[in-house]
Design an enzyme around this catalytic site. Structure first.
Site, mmCIF file in Angstrom:
data_model
loop_
_atom_site.group_PDB
_atom_site.id
_atom_site.type_symbol
_atom_site.label_atom_id
_atom_site.label_comp_id
_atom_site.label_asym_id
_atom_site.label_seq_id
_atom_site.Cartn_x
_atom_site.Cartn_y
_atom_site.Cartn_z
ATOM 1 N N TYR A 114 99.955 33.587 -9.704
ATOM 2 C CA TYR A 114 98.737 32.984 -9.142
ATOM 3 C C TYR A 114 97.712 32.632 -10.220
ATOM 4 O O TYR A 114 96.998 31.624 -10.116
ATOM 5 C CB TYR A 114 98.144 33.889 -8.050
ATOM 6 C CG TYR A 114 98.991 33.831 -6.807
ATOM 7 C CD1 TYR A 114 99.968 34.787 -6.554
ATOM 8 C CD2 TYR A 114 98.883 32.745 -5.933
ATOM 9 C CE1 TYR A 114 100.800 34.691 -5.443
ATOM 10 C CE2 TYR A 114 99.710 32.637 -4.819
ATOM 11 C CZ TYR A 114 100.672 33.609 -4.577
ATOM 12 O OH TYR A 114 101.504 33.483 -3.495
ATOM 13 N N ARG B 264 98.650 29.243 -11.499
ATOM 14 C CA ARG B 264 98.337 28.155 -10.541
ATOM 15 C C ARG B 264 96.826 27.945 -10.451
ATOM 16 O O ARG B 264 96.343 26.813 -10.336
ATOM 17 C CB ARG B 264 98.942 28.486 -9.173
ATOM 18 C CG ARG B 264 100.457 28.369 -9.158
ATOM 19 C CD ARG B 264 101.054 28.935 -7.898
ATOM 20 N NE ARG B 264 100.724 28.129 -6.726
ATOM 21 C CZ ARG B 264 100.969 28.536 -5.472
ATOM 22 N NH1 ARG B 264 101.515 29.737 -5.265
ATOM 23 N NH2 ARG B 264 100.681 27.771 -4.450
ATOM 24 N N ASN C 23 98.131 24.269 2.150
ATOM 25 C CA ASN C 23 97.868 24.353 0.716
ATOM 26 C C ASN C 23 96.737 25.338 0.422
ATOM 27 O O ASN C 23 95.811 25.497 1.235
ATOM 28 C CB ASN C 23 97.505 22.972 0.153
ATOM 29 C CG ASN C 23 98.628 21.974 0.347
ATOM 30 O OD1 ASN C 23 99.790 22.370 0.512
ATOM 31 N ND2 ASN C 23 98.294 20.696 0.363
ATOM 32 N N ILE C 24 96.822 25.943 -0.729
ATOM 33 C CA ILE C 24 95.786 26.912 -1.118
ATOM 34 C C ILE C 24 94.873 26.324 -2.205
ATOM 35 O O ILE C 24 94.004 27.007 -2.726
ATOM 36 C CB ILE C 24 96.447 28.235 -1.593
ATOM 37 C CG1 ILE C 24 97.358 28.029 -2.803
ATOM 38 C CG2 ILE C 24 97.219 28.874 -0.429
ATOM 39 C CD1 ILE C 24 97.949 29.333 -3.358
ATOM 40 N N HIS D 286 96.995 29.176 5.143
ATOM 41 C CA HIS D 286 97.671 30.088 4.218
ATOM 42 C C HIS D 286 96.742 30.612 3.141
ATOM 43 O O HIS D 286 97.205 31.123 2.118
ATOM 44 C CB HIS D 286 98.882 29.380 3.573
ATOM 45 C CG HIS D 286 99.991 29.110 4.556
ATOM 46 N ND1 HIS D 286 100.982 28.192 4.308
ATOM 47 C CD2 HIS D 286 100.249 29.615 5.783
ATOM 48 C CE1 HIS D 286 101.810 28.160 5.348
ATOM 49 N NE2 HIS D 286 101.381 29.009 6.259
ATOM 50 N N GLY E 139 103.338 15.411 3.731
ATOM 51 C CA GLY E 139 103.813 16.117 2.532
ATOM 52 C C GLY E 139 104.205 17.553 2.760
ATOM 53 O O GLY E 139 103.892 18.415 1.933
ATOM 54 N N THR E 140 104.912 17.804 3.870
ATOM 55 C CA THR E 140 105.408 19.160 4.074
ATOM 56 C C THR E 140 106.897 19.109 4.443
ATOM 57 O O THR E 140 107.330 18.257 5.202
ATOM 58 C CB THR E 140 104.595 19.926 5.149
ATOM 59 O OG1 THR E 140 105.151 21.244 5.305
ATOM 60 C CG2 THR E 140 104.571 19.203 6.488
ATOM 61 N N ASN F 165 106.022 11.280 4.423
ATOM 62 C CA ASN F 165 106.722 12.073 3.421
ATOM 63 C C ASN F 165 107.537 11.126 2.542
ATOM 64 O O ASN F 165 107.744 9.973 2.894
ATOM 65 C CB ASN F 165 107.641 13.087 4.129
ATOM 66 C CG ASN F 165 108.010 14.275 3.264
ATOM 67 O OD1 ASN F 165 108.426 14.098 2.131
ATOM 68 N ND2 ASN F 165 107.833 15.488 3.793
ATOM 69 N N ALA G 100 102.202 9.901 -0.622
ATOM 70 C CA ALA G 100 101.045 10.082 0.272
ATOM 71 C C ALA G 100 99.840 9.273 -0.196
ATOM 72 O O ALA G 100 99.087 8.740 0.633
ATOM 73 C CB ALA G 100 100.692 11.571 0.339
#
Ligand code: BV8
Length: 231
Positions: free
Chosen positions: A55, A58, A93-94, A110, A177-178, A204, A222
Site C-alpha cells: 500500500y 501504491r 477504486n481506492i 472498498h 473499467g471493471t 470496457n 474509458a
C-alpha cells in the site's frame, strides 16, 4: 422508480489512463502475489510488512505529479453537475481521482488509499506518507495497529444498503473499467435488472466476467468512451 437516477460503478480500468496499474491485467501482481493474497486480514496478520509495502508503494504512486484525473473522471463529474436527476457514483477504486476531477456524490465501497485506520481504537485519518508496524496511533498510542483504510477480501464493503437503494429503480446503470470478478460489486448489474427496466451499459476494453448481463456495451479506452457517452 427513479428513472432519472443514474448509477455509475467504476473499477481500476477508469484510472488506467491516469497511470495507475489495474489488478488483473498484465503485470497485475505484487512481488509475485495476487491481490487476493495480499489484500486480506490474514495476510496483514501473517506479514504486515508485505502488506504495508504494497500500500505504501501504491500511495506514493498515486501522489506522483503525473497521476492526474483523465477525461473519463472529468466526464463523470460533469454528468453529476449537469444531469437534472440524481447521479450516484460508486467506485471500487481506492484512489482519489474522482474527487480531484470534481465528483461529489461518491461512495468508495472498498475504502480509500489516502486514509488509515487504527485497529485498536478505530480512529480514521488522512495519510499521505508511508506507514509501517512501528508507527503509533496518534489517538490511542497503540503501535502496530495502523492499517490502510481499505476493504480487504472477506471484509464488508462500505455503503451496501445505500448502493442497493440507489440501484433499485434507477433508469441507467453504467459499469466502467471493471472486470466483474469481485463481489458484491460484480452482482450490481443483476440487482438493477431484477428491479426494473433500467438501461445497462458496460464500458470496457474487453468483455468482463459479467458482460452477458449488460444490454449494451461500449468497447474502447474509458478516456474516449465515457466522454462520448456523457457529452
Ligand atoms: C465481502 C480494496 C462479505 C483493496 C478490493 C459472492 C458474494 C459476496 C462475496 C463473495 C462472493 N464470491 C466471492 C466472494 C468473496 C470476495 C470476492 O469477490 N472474491 C473474488 C476474488 C472471487 N469478495 C469479498 O471478499 C468482498 N467482501 O463480500 O464481504 C461479508 C459478509 C459478512 C461479513 C463480512 C464480509 C470484499 C471485496 C473487496 C476486496 N477489496 N480492493 C485494494 O484495492 O487494494 S477488491 C479490488 O478488486 C479492487 O477494489 C478493485 O477495484 C476490485 C475489482 O477489480 P477491478 O476494479 O475490476 O480491476 P481489474 O484489474 O480486475 O479489471 C480492470 C478492468 O478494466 C478490466 O476489465 C480491463 O479490461 C479494464 N480496463 C483496463 N484499462 C482500461 C479498461 N477499461 C476501460 N479503459 C481502459 N483504459
Amino acid at each position: 422508480m427513479a428513472a432519472d437516477r443514474i448509477v455509475v460503478l467504476t473499477g481500476a480500468g477508469i484510472s488506467a489512463e491516469s497511470g495507475l496499474a489495474t489488478f488483473r491485467g498484465p503485470g497485475g501482481l505484487w512481488e509475485g502475489h495476487r491481490l487476493e493474497e495480499v489484500a486480506t486480514p490474514e495476510a496483514f496478520r501473517r506479514d504486515p510488512g508485505l502488506v504495508h509495502r504494497f500500500y505504501n508503494a501504491r500511495r506514493r504512486r498515486l501522489l506522483e505529479r503525473d497521476v492526474q484525473p483523465n477525461p473519463a473522471h472529468r466526464a463523470l463529474a460533469r454528468l453529476e453537475a449537469e444531469w437534472p436527476g440524481e447521479v450516484v457514483l460508486v467506485t471500487q477504486n481506492i484512489d482519489d481521482l474522482h474527487e480531484r476531477a470534481g465528483s461529489r456524490r461518491l461512495l468508495h465501497m472498498h475504502g480509500e488509499l489516502l486514509r488509515i485506520r487504527c485497529e485498536a481504537c478505530g480512529q480514521r485519518r488522512s495519510c499521505r506518507e508511508d506507514i509501517d508496524c512501528t508507527d503509533a496511533c496518534i489517538a490511542c498510542g497503540s503501535a502496530g495497529t495502523l492499517r490502510p483504510d481499505v476493504v480487504w477480501f472477506g471484509e464488508m464493503p462500505h455503503g451496501l444498503e445505500r448502493i442497493y437503494e440507489a440501484l433499485s429503480g434507477c433508469g441507467l446503470f453504467l459499469a466502467v473499467g471493471t472486470s466483474g470478478q469481485v463481489y458484491p460489486a460484480a452482482g450490481f448489474v443483476e440487482a438493477v435488472r431484477a428491479s426494473g427496466a433500467a438501461r445497462t451499459i458496460e464500458l470496457n476494453l474487453e468483455p468482463s466476467a459479467v458482460s452477458r448481463c449488460f444490454a449494451e456495451r461500449r468497447t474502447g479506452p474509458a478516456a474516449r468512451t465515457v466522454p462520448a457517452l456523457v457529452d
